[in-house]
Design an enzyme around this catalytic site. Structure first.
Site, PDB file in Angstrom:
ATOM      1  N   HIS A   1      61.312  72.021   6.525  1.00 14.31           N
ATOM      2  CA  HIS A   1      60.639  70.714   6.528  1.00 14.31           C
ATOM      3  C   HIS A   1      60.060  70.417   7.905  1.00 14.31           C
ATOM      4  O   HIS A   1      60.452  71.037   8.898  1.00 14.31           O
ATOM      5  CB  HIS A   1      61.639  69.588   6.224  1.00 14.31           C
TER       6      HIS A   1
ATOM      7  N   THR B   1      62.112  63.846   1.783  1.00 15.51           N
ATOM      8  CA  THR B   1      62.129  62.521   1.150  1.00 15.51           C
ATOM      9  C   THR B   1      61.910  61.389   2.161  1.00 15.51           C
ATOM     10  O   THR B   1      61.445  60.316   1.770  1.00 15.51           O
ATOM     11  CB  THR B   1      63.448  62.275   0.401  1.00 15.51           C
TER      12      THR B   1
ATOM     13  N   ARG C   1      71.374  60.070  -3.764  1.00 13.23           N
ATOM     14  CA  ARG C   1      71.482  59.556  -2.399  1.00 13.23           C
ATOM     15  C   ARG C   1      70.152  59.691  -1.638  1.00 13.23           C
ATOM     16  O   ARG C   1      70.003  59.156  -0.546  1.00 13.23           O
ATOM     17  CB  ARG C   1      72.623  60.247  -1.646  1.00 13.23           C
TER      18      ARG C   1
ATOM     19  N   TYR D   1      67.039  57.750   4.629  1.00 17.93           N
ATOM     20  CA  TYR D   1      67.593  58.104   5.937  1.00 17.93           C
ATOM     21  C   TYR D   1      66.452  58.165   6.949  1.00 17.93           C
ATOM     22  O   TYR D   1      65.288  58.318   6.564  1.00 17.93           O
ATOM     23  CB  TYR D   1      68.331  59.455   5.891  1.00 17.93           C
TER      24      TYR D   1
ATOM     25  N   ASP E   1      66.143  75.932   5.527  1.00 16.40           N
ATOM     26  CA  ASP E   1      66.361  74.486   5.351  1.00 16.40           C
ATOM     27  C   ASP E   1      66.243  73.717   6.672  1.00 16.40           C
ATOM     28  O   ASP E   1      66.562  72.535   6.736  1.00 16.40           O
ATOM     29  CB  ASP E   1      67.708  74.173   4.679  1.00 16.40           C
TER      30      ASP E   1
ATOM     31  N   HIS F   1      68.294  75.056  -3.765  1.00 20.03           N
ATOM     32  CA  HIS F   1      69.698  75.215  -3.379  1.00 20.03           C
ATOM     33  C   HIS F   1      70.636  75.508  -4.564  1.00 20.03           C
ATOM     34  O   HIS F   1      71.727  74.933  -4.678  1.00 20.03           O
ATOM     35  CB  HIS F   1      70.181  73.978  -2.607  1.00 20.03           C
TER      36      HIS F   1
HETATM   37  O1  LIG Z   1      70.549  67.565   0.693  1.00 17.48           O
HETATM   38  C1  LIG Z   1      69.750  66.915   1.399  1.00 17.48           C
HETATM   39  O2  LIG Z   1      70.074  65.911   2.045  1.00 17.48           O
HETATM   40  C2  LIG Z   1      68.346  67.346   1.455  1.00 17.48           C
HETATM   41  C3  LIG Z   1      67.358  66.390   1.724  1.00 17.48           C
HETATM   42  C4  LIG Z   1      66.056  66.759   1.634  1.00 17.48           C
HETATM   43  C5  LIG Z   1      64.982  65.781   1.788  1.00 17.48           C
HETATM   44  O3  LIG Z   1      65.266  64.672   2.238  1.00 17.48           O
HETATM   45  O4  LIG Z   1      63.851  66.116   1.405  1.00 17.48           O
HETATM   46  O5  LIG Z   1      65.692  68.030   1.362  1.00 17.48           O
HETATM   47  C6  LIG Z   1      66.630  69.002   1.150  1.00 17.48           C
HETATM   48  O6  LIG Z   1      66.231  70.152   0.888  1.00 17.48           O
HETATM   49  C7  LIG Z   1      67.990  68.648   1.193  1.00 17.48           C
END
Ligand SMILES: O=C(O)c1cc(C(=O)O)oc(=O)c1
Length: 321
Positions: free
Chosen positions: A40, A84, A137, A56, A264, A188
């Site tokens: 990301h 996200t 979440r 978050y 990740d 995942h």
């Molecule tokens: O498990 C997580 O917190 C997480 C969050 C995000 C995201 O916020 O996009 O992406 C991921 O691959 C894993």
């Protein structure tokens, strides 16, 4: 920009762990053309503000920092997945893709009212998929009829759907997922509870999902999220997250042409430690034990999905930025 900073007047979520600074150079040599197929970018917040609806607030993790990690670990390319915390504003992702040239592809988040023009622009930047997130979440649930509308819009572009859900939610979502007509990539491994038996009914349902749906792929990623007993990928540990290995290896061996691997980075929302990404790379041979499996996992599969119709030439040294 300093490591761990959050710019733009944003404040990191309390307890937020910043990505590991100064990762080890892996001892495992990645095959030529290897793709980090799940990572990301976050902000920087001053340039690409975090979304108002986010759950978050991270530390900034810029495209330049991602490219530096790519080069240090020995990857050729990245697949950057919309996080996200940026909601459906894909500007930071698009900026990173444009700056990476042909060395990155992206997975975006879009809303049901996305226009053909917007999708065409995302495609031009290198986006090849959309992400549907079901992890409570992280997001508020989007109704499935909205998701179906999005699928109908992206399918003609040859894009796929990335789904992120927890193992407990698979029974409820199984039929919806199975009806998606495009390729589908599970984040995942569908987040198995690794204290359970990899031969038990819970992971068995996930394996059945893959067996019954030849269009479904999975990322064998995030052992640092799934592990309960570790040990952690720190200080050169060569047997990190051994409780996750049987799950990932199982999938790699049964579905060698439908698996992807990624770091990740920058590892959002980890609560107790931040892994050293170099040590994470060193774990790859334990889940893909042969050079053939490693090449499929790291090169052939991500290139088929994200760079279709092009073959990677290991002798060409400069591939864009
Ligand atoms: O498990 C997580 O917190 C997480 C969050 C995000 C995201 O916020 O996009 O992406 C991921 O691959 C894993």
């Amino acid at each position: 920009m300093a490591h761990g900073e959050t710019t733009g007047g944003f404040e990191k979520t309390p307890g937020w762990l910043d990505w590991y600074d100064g990762p080890a150079t892996p001892t495992f040599r990645l095959p030529a053309g290897a793709v980090d197929a799940h990572c990301h970018v976050f902000g920087p917040g001053a340039q690409f503000p975090y979304a108002p609806e986010r759950k978050y607030t991270p530390c900034d993790a810029s495209a330049d920092e991602l490219f530096a990690l790519r080069d240090q670990l020995g990857f050729t390319s990245n697949v950057i997945v919309q996080a996200t915390c940026h909601g459906a504003d894909n500007s930071a992702l698009v900026d990173a893709l444009r700056r990476a040239g042909d060395r990155a592809r992206g997975v975006a988040t879009v809303r049901r009212d996305v226009t053909e023009q917007e999708l065409a622009e995302l495609h031009d930047a290198g986006v090849r998929g959309v992400r549907f997130n079901f992890v409570k979440r992280l997001v508020d649930r989007v109704p499935t009829d909205a998701l179906e509308e999005i699928v109908a819009k992206i399918a003609p572009l040859g894009w796929h759907v990335v789904i992120y859900f927890e193992a407990d939610d698979l029974p409820e979502l199984y039929d919806f997922f199975s009806a998606i007509p495009t390729d589908v990539v599970v984040d995942h491994m569908g987040r198995p509870d690794v204290t359970k038996d990899p031969d038990g009914p819970e992971f068995g349902l996930f394996l059945r999902f893959l067996r019954e749906n030849p269009n479904v792929w999975t990322k064998v990623t995030c052992p640092e999220r799934l592990s309960v007993t570790g040990p952690r990928a720190l200080d050169g540990e060569q047997d990190a997250y051994r409780d996750v290995v049987p799950f990932a290896r199982r999938v790699v061996e049964e579905f060698p042409d439908r698996v992807l691997w990624g770091t990740d980075w920058p590892h959002p929302n980890l609560k107790d430690h931040m892994p050293d990404d170099g040590v994470l790379v060193d774990g790859i041979p334990r889940i893909a034990p042969t050079p053939d499996l490693q090449r499929r996992l790291l090169v052939d599969n991500p290139r088929r999905l994200y760079w279709p119709g092009t073959s990677f030439d290991p002798s060409a040294s400069s591939e864009g930025a």
